[in-house]
Write an enzyme that holds these catalytic residues in place. Sequence first.
Site, PDB file in Angstrom:
ATOM      1  N   GLU A 181      37.172  35.794 -53.736  1.00 29.23           N
ATOM      2  CA  GLU A 181      35.752  35.585 -53.438  1.00 29.23           C
ATOM      3  C   GLU A 181      35.220  34.394 -54.232  1.00 29.23           C
ATOM      4  O   GLU A 181      34.333  34.508 -55.082  1.00 29.23           O
ATOM      5  CB  GLU A 181      34.996  36.901 -53.684  1.00 29.23           C
ATOM      6  CG  GLU A 181      35.487  37.983 -52.729  1.00 29.23           C
ATOM      7  CD  GLU A 181      35.010  39.395 -53.051  1.00 29.23           C
ATOM      8  OE1 GLU A 181      34.077  39.563 -53.851  1.00 29.23           O
ATOM      9  OE2 GLU A 181      35.591  40.351 -52.484  1.00 29.23           O
ATOM     10  N   SER A 299      31.600  38.355 -52.453  1.00 27.64           N
ATOM     11  CA  SER A 299      31.335  37.898 -51.093  1.00 27.64           C
ATOM     12  C   SER A 299      32.177  38.774 -50.159  1.00 27.64           C
ATOM     13  O   SER A 299      33.228  39.259 -50.579  1.00 27.64           O
ATOM     14  CB  SER A 299      31.695  36.428 -50.930  1.00 27.64           C
ATOM     15  OG  SER A 299      33.089  36.232 -51.029  1.00 27.64           O
ATOM     16  N   GLU A 373      26.448  40.481 -52.301  1.00 27.06           N
ATOM     17  CA  GLU A 373      27.475  39.972 -51.382  1.00 27.06           C
ATOM     18  C   GLU A 373      26.923  38.686 -50.774  1.00 27.06           C
ATOM     19  O   GLU A 373      25.944  38.709 -50.032  1.00 27.06           O
ATOM     20  CB  GLU A 373      27.767  40.991 -50.274  1.00 27.06           C
ATOM     21  CG  GLU A 373      28.359  42.305 -50.769  1.00 27.06           C
ATOM     22  CD  GLU A 373      29.847  42.242 -51.079  1.00 27.06           C
ATOM     23  OE1 GLU A 373      30.451  41.169 -50.934  1.00 27.06           O
ATOM     24  OE2 GLU A 373      30.399  43.282 -51.479  1.00 27.06           O
TER      25      GLU A 373
HETATM   26  O1  0X9 Z   1      34.054  47.139 -51.919  1.00 23.72           O
HETATM   27  C1  0X9 Z   1      33.705  46.449 -52.865  1.00 23.72           C
HETATM   28  O2  0X9 Z   1      34.237  46.473 -53.973  1.00 23.72           O
HETATM   29  C2  0X9 Z   1      32.535  45.469 -52.675  1.00 23.72           C
HETATM   30  N1  0X9 Z   1      32.698  44.790 -51.416  1.00 23.72           N
HETATM   31  S1  0X9 Z   1      33.840  43.617 -51.270  1.00 23.72           S
HETATM   32  O3  0X9 Z   1      33.900  43.226 -49.895  1.00 23.72           O
HETATM   33  N2  0X9 Z   1      33.399  42.342 -52.109  1.00 23.72           N
HETATM   34  O4  0X9 Z   1      35.080  44.123 -51.779  1.00 23.72           O
HETATM   35  C3  0X9 Z   1      31.254  46.229 -52.646  1.00 23.72           C
HETATM   36  C4  0X9 Z   1      30.935  47.007 -53.894  1.00 23.72           C
HETATM   37  C5  0X9 Z   1      29.549  47.582 -53.832  1.00 23.72           C
HETATM   38  N3  0X9 Z   1      29.323  48.587 -54.831  1.00 23.72           N
HETATM   39  C6  0X9 Z   1      29.765  49.864 -54.665  1.00 23.72           C
HETATM   40  N4  0X9 Z   1      30.301  50.258 -53.577  1.00 23.72           N
HETATM   41  N5  0X9 Z   1      29.558  50.665 -55.676  1.00 23.72           N
HETATM   42 ZN    ZN Z   2      34.327  41.766 -53.751  1.00 22.22          ZN
END
Ligand code: 0X9
Ligand code: ZN
Length: 410
Positions: A181, A299, A373
């Site tokens: 990212e 992202s 994001e």
């Molecule tokens: O899944 C993740 O770790 C994050 N999205 S990503 O596409 N960058 O991998 C979002 C994390 C958001 N926070 C929580 N779900 N607690």
């Molecule tokens: Zn991420």
Amino acid sequence: MKLLSSAVVLFLVLGSALAYKSYSGYQVLKTAPLTAAAMPYINRMSQRFDFWGTPGVGRPATVMVSPEEAPVVVAAFNRMRVAHEVLVADLGPQVENQRAEREALKVSSPSKPRTASYDRFMEFVEIDAHIHETADGNPAIASVLDLGFSYGGLEFHGLKLSNGQPGQKAVWFDCAIHAREWLSTPVCLRIIDEVLADPALRDLADWYIMPVANPDGYDYSFTDDRFWRKTRRPTADANCPGTDPNRNFDFLWDAGNPTDYCSEVYPGTGAFSEPEVAAMGNFILDIADNLVLYVAVHSYGEMILYPYGHTVEPVPNVDQLIAAGTASADAIAAVAGTAYTVENSASGLYFTYGASDDFAYGRGAVEFAYTFELSAGGSGGFDPPASQIQPTVDEVWPGMLALVEYVLAN
Ligand code: 0X9
Ligand code: ZN
């Protein structure tokens, strides 16, 4: 002699090109906007396949598939009546072109950058040098945050910017905990630039900024594999090294994560099994008394996500979280019209456990915790061109400033 050195140069150029993972034949599939009924299925699929961005109800999901995976995923989508189309038919050429462009822009002496660059993606070694130079050049304001070493032996560094007054409230920003990212790191670098330049910002709070929260993975995504997400510590499966650092924090770690080593969201062998995550998490707990805002920059998705990721039950200060997030989204939109949504991490019924924002909020009792994001870019989302860096930091910095101002005023 000349012939020999040309041969060596050719070998090195070819060698580095060959070492870089080819995405020839890989596709990106895009679904129709997801229904709530499809979410349990998408949650399970996302433990096995590489979903990009954060899937959610009402939004299309994108998933990257290898040539072997493509027919499996397509057949599964068809059986589950998940409408989909091919967004990118072959990722190979784009990855290769961008790599060649980066080679052309490479600086000759990466350990000596004076300033942050926003016209190209900086390598780990450059960012590390920049952090040191910033601290050395501004000893009254800036100090290196020394969190030890990554598994692969890279120094794990951030910056603290402060007016030196004891007992100030503090704000935290980390970037690139997910290696690929890349757009996130320049956001952290821009925050550093702004806070260095403006004493009033240092009077607001102490600023803790980690431009590369996953050094090994970030470096590997430059040298070997553009779409690497996880850390680089080996697992029990020699074919699948790495842990998702954003599933490895010590908060509900074992509640619902996959045990498949090859999963892009493999959470590790235990909470804080990854040295980088343990160092960062423990540091956050050390400063938690003063910390009023935690921000993880990721992202993509144009979203400002607030806790929790494991439940859609509202947290006690949800109104405040939404109000501060909305102030930030408004400030971002005011620059160029980009519309970030403010959402509960699990509102799209995409459940996560052991993420950094939930850890800061739930374990550290940091009142305001978010994951940003950023925008998508490039072929499907994860390989934005360098030309996207400047507009991104230009619109996101006002959002971060508005967030900090809101949090400190409330
Ligand atoms: O899944 C993740 O770790 C994050 N999205 S990503 O596409 N960058 O991998 C979002 C994390 C958001 N926070 C929580 N779900 N607690
Ligand atoms: Zn991420």
